[in-house]
Design a protein around this motif. Structure first.
Motif, PDB file in Angstrom:
ATOM      1  N   ASP A 139       0.852  -1.193   0.000  1.00  0.00           N
ATOM      2  CA  ASP A 139       0.000   0.000   0.000  1.00  0.00           C
ATOM      3  C   ASP A 139       0.886   1.240   0.000  1.00  0.00           C
ATOM      4  OD1 ASP A 139       0.994   0.110   2.597  1.00  0.00           O
ATOM      5  OD2 ASP A 139      -0.852  -0.672   3.495  1.00  0.00           O
ATOM      6  N   ALA A 140       0.273   2.391   0.046  1.00  0.00           N
ATOM      7  CA  ALA A 140       1.029   3.648  -0.031  1.00  0.00           C
ATOM      8  C   ALA A 140       2.037   3.771   1.094  1.00  0.00           C
ATOM      9  CB  ALA A 140       0.049   4.826   0.003  1.00  0.00           C
ATOM     10  N   GLU A 141       1.696   3.228   2.257  1.00  0.00           N
ATOM     11  CA  GLU A 141       2.587   3.309   3.414  1.00  0.00           C
ATOM     12  C   GLU A 141       3.899   2.580   3.176  1.00  0.00           C
ATOM     13  OE1 GLU A 141       2.626   1.937   8.130  1.00  0.00           O
ATOM     14  OE2 GLU A 141       0.829   1.702   6.910  1.00  0.00           O
ATOM     15  N   TRP A 142       3.821   1.469   2.447  1.00  0.00           N
ATOM     16  CA  TRP A 142       5.013   0.644   2.223  1.00  0.00           C
ATOM     17  C   TRP A 142       5.696   0.918   0.885  1.00  0.00           C
ATOM     18  CZ3 TRP A 142       7.378  -2.749   5.525  1.00  0.00           C
ATOM     19  CH2 TRP A 142       6.708  -3.035   6.712  1.00  0.00           C
ATOM     20  N   GLU A 143       5.007   1.568  -0.021  1.00  0.00           N
ATOM     21  CA  GLU A 143       5.558   1.749  -1.365  1.00  0.00           C
ATOM     22  C   GLU A 143       6.838   2.583  -1.358  1.00  0.00           C
ATOM     23  OE1 GLU A 143       4.044   2.761  -5.888  1.00  0.00           O
ATOM     24  OE2 GLU A 143       2.734   3.190  -4.179  1.00  0.00           O
ATOM     25  N   GLU A 144       6.875   3.593  -0.514  1.00  0.00           N
ATOM     26  CA  GLU A 144       8.069   4.435  -0.435  1.00  0.00           C
ATOM     27  C   GLU A 144       9.276   3.628   0.034  1.00  0.00           C
ATOM     28  OE1 GLU A 144       9.610   8.580   1.711  1.00  0.00           O
ATOM     29  OE2 GLU A 144       7.484   8.015   1.766  1.00  0.00           O
ATOM     30  N   TYR A 145       9.041   2.746   1.007  1.00  0.00           N
ATOM     31  CA  TYR A 145      10.129   1.892   1.498  1.00  0.00           C
ATOM     32  C   TYR A 145      10.583   0.920   0.418  1.00  0.00           C
ATOM     33  CZ  TYR A 145      12.623  -1.662   4.188  1.00  0.00           C
ATOM     34  OH  TYR A 145      13.572  -2.542   4.634  1.00  0.00           O
TER      35      TYR A 145
END
Length: 317
Positions: A139-145
């Motif tokens: 999800d968006a929370e993990w995509e950056e990581y």
């Protein structure tokens, strides 16, 4: 006769002869004591010489053999064994490339595991591509990581791909790369190796299992190593999931050679035998401080310097 080891159950080996016949083989007794300090003196992907053994009157047992010689290996992937009486375990031999499957969540693949695997592959001349599977769960929370981790390894010099064995994203592009090559699939338990193979080649219909909800860790679905023939004479190797990766037979002064970026910066160290731990004017530590070398990679390097200590990482398996 001569052939290729395409299956290893731990106590017997399936060998495909150069003529295409299949034999169930054992290892000749004294073969094990020729200084081969591994749990498996013969590994999947090995090319071997064997003697056919006819079992009179038993059609089912007719194609058996005894492995007597092992060809020189062009490369292999090896790790420290869980068997304390031995020194190492060869995951696969004579591979053209390796797909290391990693996941950011369900389960999360530790960066140190990735670094240890990559260093071992560098040591034994095995090209590795990182496949970031289960992107459908990001999800968006993990995509950056996820993007940050991919950027890290691409900057080091490794090819990275985003895929989903469940939805099929990125799968078609992989299939053409497998054609005509021997490719090892490896990774932690639960990252989706068997699911990926089924997505690539549905007719193989490999067994898969769910992730443990309590711990978000994988269950061992594949219990032994096996090679499956794919397009144009290629093979794909499915292996049991690995929980830990203890490196084997690396001298401290060599470890830095197998981290691409550490090796590059080490050329500017004051001392040619710099360990990059305490020496003055160490270009590697300066690069870590300036964020030109990722701290996670440097910490993985430091952890590998400690691998000579007996039984380190045994509990990780």
């Amino acid at each position: 006769m001569h052939g290729l080891v395409i299956r290893n159950t731990g106590y017997s080996y399936t060998v495909k002869s150069d003529a295409g016949d299949i034999f169930d083989c054992k290892v000749k007794g004294n073969f094990r004591i020729r200084g081969i300090r591994t749990t498996n003196p013969v590994a999947i992907g090995d090319k071997v010489t064997f003697i056919p053994q006819e079992v009179e009157g038993d059609i089912e047992q007719a194609r058996q053999g005894l492995i007597t010689e092992l060809d020189d290996r062009k490369n292999y992937i090896i790790r420290k064994s869980t068997n304390l009486s031995k020194q190492s375990h060869i995951i696969a031999a004579n591979v053209d490339m390796c797909f290391l499957i990693v996941t950011i969540k369900q389960p999360e693949t530790p960066l140190q595991f990735i670094d240890r695997f990559l260093a071992s592959a560098e040591a034994y001349r095995v090209p590795v591509v990182l496949l970031f599977n289960k992107i459908d769960l990001i999800d968006a929370e993990w995509e950056e990581y996820l993007d940050a981790v991919i950027n890290l390894y691409e900057t080091v010099g490794y090819q990275c791909r985003k895929i989903s064995a469940t939805t099929g994203a990125g799968i078609e592009a992989l299939r053409s790369e497998l054609s005509g090559k021997i490719t090892l699939l490896s990774g932690n338990s639960g990252v989706g190796k068997s699911t990926l193979i089924n997505a690539l080649y549905p007719h193989l219909n490999l067994r898969t299992s769910e992730i443990s909800d309590a711990y978000e860790t994988g269950k061992h679905t594949t219990t032994f190593s096996e090679m499956y023939e794919v397009d144009n004479g290629g093979y794909i190797i499915d292996t049991p999931g690995i929980k830990g990766f203890g490196t084997f037979d690396m001298k401290k002064e060599e470890v830095g050679h197998y981290f691409k970026e550490i090796f590059r910066y080490s050329a500017d160290c004051r001392f040619s035998n710099c360990t990059h731990t305490h020496e003055p004017h160490c270009a590697v530590r300066e690069a870590v401080e300036s964020h030109d070398i990722a701290e996670s990679r440097y910490n993985s390097y430091l952890s590998m310097l400690e691998d000579e200590k007996e039984d380190k990482y045994r509990a990780a398996y």
